[in-house]
Motif scaffolding. Sequence first.
Motif, PDB file in Angstrom:
ATOM      1  N   GLY A   1      69.398  38.635  21.788  1.00 49.72           N
ATOM      2  CA  GLY A   1      68.828  39.878  22.290  1.00 49.72           C
ATOM      3  C   GLY A   1      69.419  40.300  23.618  1.00 49.72           C
ATOM      4  O   GLY A   1      68.989  41.305  24.201  1.00 49.72           O
ATOM      5  N   GLY A   2      70.405  39.512  24.112  1.00 55.43           N
ATOM      6  CA  GLY A   2      71.050  39.855  25.378  1.00 55.43           C
ATOM      7  C   GLY A   2      70.347  39.314  26.596  1.00 55.43           C
ATOM      8  O   GLY A   2      70.703  39.665  27.725  1.00 55.43           O
ATOM      9  N   ILE A   3      69.353  38.460  26.409  1.00 54.91           N
ATOM     10  CA  ILE A   3      68.582  37.920  27.533  1.00 54.91           C
ATOM     11  C   ILE A   3      69.099  36.526  27.889  1.00 54.91           C
ATOM     12  O   ILE A   3      69.289  35.679  27.008  1.00 54.91           O
ATOM     13  CB  ILE A   3      67.087  37.838  27.168  1.00 54.91           C
ATOM     14  CG1 ILE A   3      66.544  39.237  26.846  1.00 54.91           C
ATOM     15  CG2 ILE A   3      66.292  37.187  28.293  1.00 54.91           C
ATOM     16  CD1 ILE A   3      65.121  39.235  26.328  1.00 54.91           C
ATOM     17  N   GLU A   4      69.350  36.285  29.166  1.00 53.32           N
ATOM     18  CA  GLU A   4      69.793  34.961  29.598  1.00 53.32           C
ATOM     19  C   GLU A   4      68.617  33.998  29.592  1.00 53.32           C
ATOM     20  O   GLU A   4      67.537  34.293  30.107  1.00 53.32           O
ATOM     21  CB  GLU A   4      70.399  35.029  31.003  1.00 53.32           C
ATOM     22  CG  GLU A   4      70.975  33.692  31.456  1.00 53.32           C
ATOM     23  CD  GLU A   4      71.706  33.772  32.774  1.00 53.32           C
ATOM     24  OE1 GLU A   4      72.919  34.084  32.760  1.00 53.32           O
ATOM     25  OE2 GLU A   4      71.059  33.523  33.817  1.00 53.32           O
ATOM     26  N   ARG A   5      68.840  32.834  29.006  1.00 52.52           N
ATOM     27  CA  ARG A   5      67.794  31.827  28.895  1.00 52.52           C
ATOM     28  C   ARG A   5      68.312  30.478  29.382  1.00 52.52           C
ATOM     29  O   ARG A   5      69.504  30.203  29.334  1.00 52.52           O
ATOM     30  CB  ARG A   5      67.326  31.677  27.444  1.00 52.52           C
ATOM     31  CG  ARG A   5      66.661  32.919  26.881  1.00 52.52           C
ATOM     32  CD  ARG A   5      66.126  32.639  25.471  1.00 52.52           C
ATOM     33  NE  ARG A   5      65.489  33.804  24.900  1.00 52.52           N
ATOM     34  CZ  ARG A   5      64.232  34.156  25.116  1.00 52.52           C
ATOM     35  NH1 ARG A   5      63.473  33.409  25.919  1.00 52.52           N
ATOM     36  NH2 ARG A   5      63.714  35.234  24.556  1.00 52.52           N
ATOM     37  N   SER A   6      67.393  29.655  29.821  1.00 47.34           N
ATOM     38  CA  SER A   6      67.689  28.273  30.163  1.00 47.34           C
ATOM     39  C   SER A   6      66.763  27.395  29.339  1.00 47.34           C
ATOM     40  O   SER A   6      65.536  27.565  29.383  1.00 47.34           O
ATOM     41  CB  SER A   6      67.466  28.023  31.663  1.00 47.34           C
ATOM     42  OG  SER A   6      67.650  26.655  31.959  1.00 47.34           O
ATOM     43  N   GLU A   7      67.336  26.501  28.552  1.00 40.03           N
ATOM     44  CA  GLU A   7      66.523  25.618  27.712  1.00 40.03           C
ATOM     45  C   GLU A   7      67.029  24.191  27.830  1.00 40.03           C
ATOM     46  O   GLU A   7      68.201  23.945  28.100  1.00 40.03           O
ATOM     47  CB  GLU A   7      66.582  26.055  26.242  1.00 40.03           C
ATOM     48  CG  GLU A   7      65.771  27.287  25.922  1.00 40.03           C
ATOM     49  CD  GLU A   7      65.636  27.517  24.423  1.00 40.03           C
ATOM     50  OE1 GLU A   7      65.730  26.524  23.650  1.00 40.03           O
ATOM     51  OE2 GLU A   7      65.456  28.675  24.020  1.00 40.03           O
ATOM     52  N   ARG A   8      66.107  23.267  27.620  1.00 40.60           N
ATOM     53  CA  ARG A   8      66.464  21.857  27.646  1.00 40.60           C
ATOM     54  C   ARG A   8      66.323  21.244  26.251  1.00 40.60           C
ATOM     55  O   ARG A   8      65.431  21.621  25.490  1.00 40.60           O
ATOM     56  CB  ARG A   8      65.599  21.098  28.656  1.00 40.60           C
ATOM     57  CG  ARG A   8      65.866  21.517  30.094  1.00 40.60           C
ATOM     58  CD  ARG A   8      65.119  20.655  31.085  1.00 40.60           C
ATOM     59  NE  ARG A   8      65.354  21.094  32.463  1.00 40.60           N
ATOM     60  CZ  ARG A   8      64.873  20.479  33.533  1.00 40.60           C
ATOM     61  NH1 ARG A   8      64.113  19.387  33.393  1.00 40.60           N
ATOM     62  NH2 ARG A   8      65.137  20.944  34.748  1.00 40.60           N
ATOM     63  N   PHE A   9      67.202  20.302  25.979  1.00 42.07           N
ATOM     64  CA  PHE A   9      67.226  19.645  24.678  1.00 42.07           C
ATOM     65  C   PHE A   9      67.377  18.140  24.882  1.00 42.07           C
ATOM     66  O   PHE A   9      67.983  17.687  25.850  1.00 42.07           O
ATOM     67  CB  PHE A   9      68.404  20.152  23.839  1.00 42.07           C
ATOM     68  CG  PHE A   9      68.382  21.627  23.570  1.00 42.07           C
ATOM     69  CD1 PHE A   9      67.794  22.145  22.424  1.00 42.07           C
ATOM     70  CD2 PHE A   9      68.948  22.520  24.488  1.00 42.07           C
ATOM     71  CE1 PHE A   9      67.771  23.509  22.179  1.00 42.07           C
ATOM     72  CE2 PHE A   9      68.937  23.881  24.251  1.00 42.07           C
ATOM     73  CZ  PHE A   9      68.345  24.387  23.096  1.00 42.07           C
ATOM     74  N   ASP A  10      66.852  17.387  23.930  1.00 43.94           N
ATOM     75  CA  ASP A  10      67.030  15.933  23.989  1.00 43.94           C
ATOM     76  C   ASP A  10      68.503  15.565  23.836  1.00 43.94           C
ATOM     77  O   ASP A  10      68.983  14.635  24.489  1.00 43.94           O
ATOM     78  CB  ASP A  10      66.211  15.251  22.883  1.00 43.94           C
ATOM     79  CG  ASP A  10      64.713  15.376  23.117  1.00 43.94           C
ATOM     80  OD1 ASP A  10      64.298  15.460  24.290  1.00 43.94           O
ATOM     81  OD2 ASP A  10      63.956  15.407  22.129  1.00 43.94           O
ATOM     82  N   TYR A  11      69.183  16.303  22.955  1.00 44.27           N
ATOM     83  CA  TYR A  11      70.601  16.026  22.724  1.00 44.27           C
ATOM     84  C   TYR A  11      71.360  17.325  22.462  1.00 44.27           C
ATOM     85  O   TYR A  11      70.778  18.307  22.000  1.00 44.27           O
ATOM     86  CB  TYR A  11      70.810  15.122  21.498  1.00 44.27           C
ATOM     87  CG  TYR A  11      70.255  13.727  21.640  1.00 44.27           C
ATOM     88  CD1 TYR A  11      70.939  12.760  22.391  1.00 44.27           C
ATOM     89  CD2 TYR A  11      69.066  13.373  21.027  1.00 44.27           C
ATOM     90  CE1 TYR A  11      70.434  11.477  22.517  1.00 44.27           C
ATOM     91  CE2 TYR A  11      68.549  12.085  21.146  1.00 44.27           C
ATOM     92  CZ  TYR A  11      69.242  11.144  21.893  1.00 44.27           C
ATOM     93  OH  TYR A  11      68.747   9.876  22.026  1.00 44.27           O
ATOM     94  N   VAL A  12      72.653  17.279  22.745  1.00 48.06           N
ATOM     95  CA  VAL A  12      73.581  18.316  22.298  1.00 48.06           C
ATOM     96  C   VAL A  12      74.525  17.652  21.301  1.00 48.06           C
ATOM     97  O   VAL A  12      75.236  16.698  21.638  1.00 48.06           O
ATOM     98  CB  VAL A  12      74.381  18.912  23.466  1.00 48.06           C
ATOM     99  CG1 VAL A  12      75.524  19.784  22.930  1.00 48.06           C
ATOM    100  CG2 VAL A  12      73.470  19.747  24.359  1.00 48.06           C
ATOM    101  N   LEU A  13      74.468  18.114  20.064  1.00 46.87           N
ATOM    102  CA  LEU A  13      75.304  17.576  18.990  1.00 46.87           C
ATOM    103  C   LEU A  13      76.580  18.401  18.902  1.00 46.87           C
ATOM    104  O   LEU A  13      76.537  19.591  18.610  1.00 46.87           O
ATOM    105  CB  LEU A  13      74.544  17.612  17.660  1.00 46.87           C
ATOM    106  CG  LEU A  13      75.342  17.311  16.379  1.00 46.87           C
ATOM    107  CD1 LEU A  13      75.975  15.932  16.453  1.00 46.87           C
ATOM    108  CD2 LEU A  13      74.444  17.442  15.161  1.00 46.87           C
TER     109      LEU A  13
END
Length: 463
Positions: free
Chosen positions: A253-265
């Motif tokens: 949608g064009g919105i900047e977000r910051s998210e956390r994840f347990d892992y990046v695959l």
Amino acid sequence: MKSIQIDVAVIGAGTAGLAAYRAAKAAGKSVVMIEGGEYGTTCARVGCMPSKLLIAAAEAAHEARHTAPFGVHIDGEVRIDGHEVMARVRNERDRFVGFVVASVDGIPQADRLRGYARFIDNTTLQVDDHTLVQAARVVIATGSSPNVPPPFLALGERLIVNDDVFSWDTLPQSVAVFGPGVIGLELGQALSRLGVRVRVFGVSGSLGPLSDPAIRDYAYATFSREFYLDTHAKVGRMSEVDGQAELVFVDKGGIERSERFDYVLLATGRTPNVRGLGLENTGLALDARGVPLFDASTLQCGDSPIFIAGDANNILPLLHEAADEGKVAGENAAHYPKVLPLRRRAPIAVVFSDPQIAMVGQRFADLAPGSFVVGEVSFEDQGRSRVMLKNRGLMHVYADVQSGRFLGAEWLGPRAENIAHTLAWAYQMELTVAQMLEMPFYHPVVEEGLRTALRDAQAKLAG
């Protein structure tokens, strides 16, 4: 350091290496197979089989949640035990690996050499610090490893590759997947169906192996309804924060977000395992990846007695192709300098997503515009597909405008893995669309959708 003399040295004991060993041995040559890592092929240990085990668990969970449209109601919540899911994945994986290890154990001990090989010259290999192998010919079958671009290293221990997934004791709560290719799409959907919060990111617009824009767009819309998928992602900062991976990205949608994840695959492709082989000592011409330049038909590197097969050459990193290549590489090494070309089978690729994706024969992107017609079928109203509530899919078949010959197909739909084999046989036999339509189609089966697409192609050929 001891020294041995041998007719053929095979570096690597995976699918291609085992096939090369057996072929050279069958030709009456003395052969040694050199392996520094664990026995057990990529397919059995970290590829085809464990991924299908995870997918099978995901399918069971998905089907259990979607029985109501059939009038079948399951009281209570579908509960997923991550420990049990991963225990079955690991146990069955180890069983498959065991079969491969047993086959290696059946090879005479004198033909097996443990350690990592390095070229001293074209036909001399040093294995660790214990053996010099003087070989008349060499087959490189060292496989491949996941590619890790440097920016991702900032994620530290939160960064994983598909090999790591199958060592989990339980399922994580969240995973960001980079690369919506075959591996990323399969594992991303499976994890999502098992209750993991998943976001799948791509940058080039590609999806799976698809090159047909219409099929790719349909697939994107289909998978996007089930889990977050952005094939044109804009990801900025990546870092490890408080034991999690933090990603800053611009959403769809064009919105900047910051998210956390347990892992990046990371599922952004694989790199041939050629580093450390000392190929610079062979005098062979190397490409930008350090892989020797070779003839794709004979698998011979230049005019040397060195051959390269399987994932190490990265032509078609598929188990059946690795087996075929290994056999030819082993035969050509045995009979060098007389070498024969490999007769490749019909191209076939399957993604075990739901719906499945398949490609057979020539890709849409490789066909000359105006030289072919496209036959189409939607599986949304296809009889058997609707009966099973598996009616999501779109198929394109391609036929030559001059000869009517079936050229290939790309599609998304139910039971694509089965239909793909039928089409691969037709392609390899060089059948025309008219000849394919003379074949039997039972009723009611999903394959009737294929007949509809072939009829559409035939009508366009006649017009």
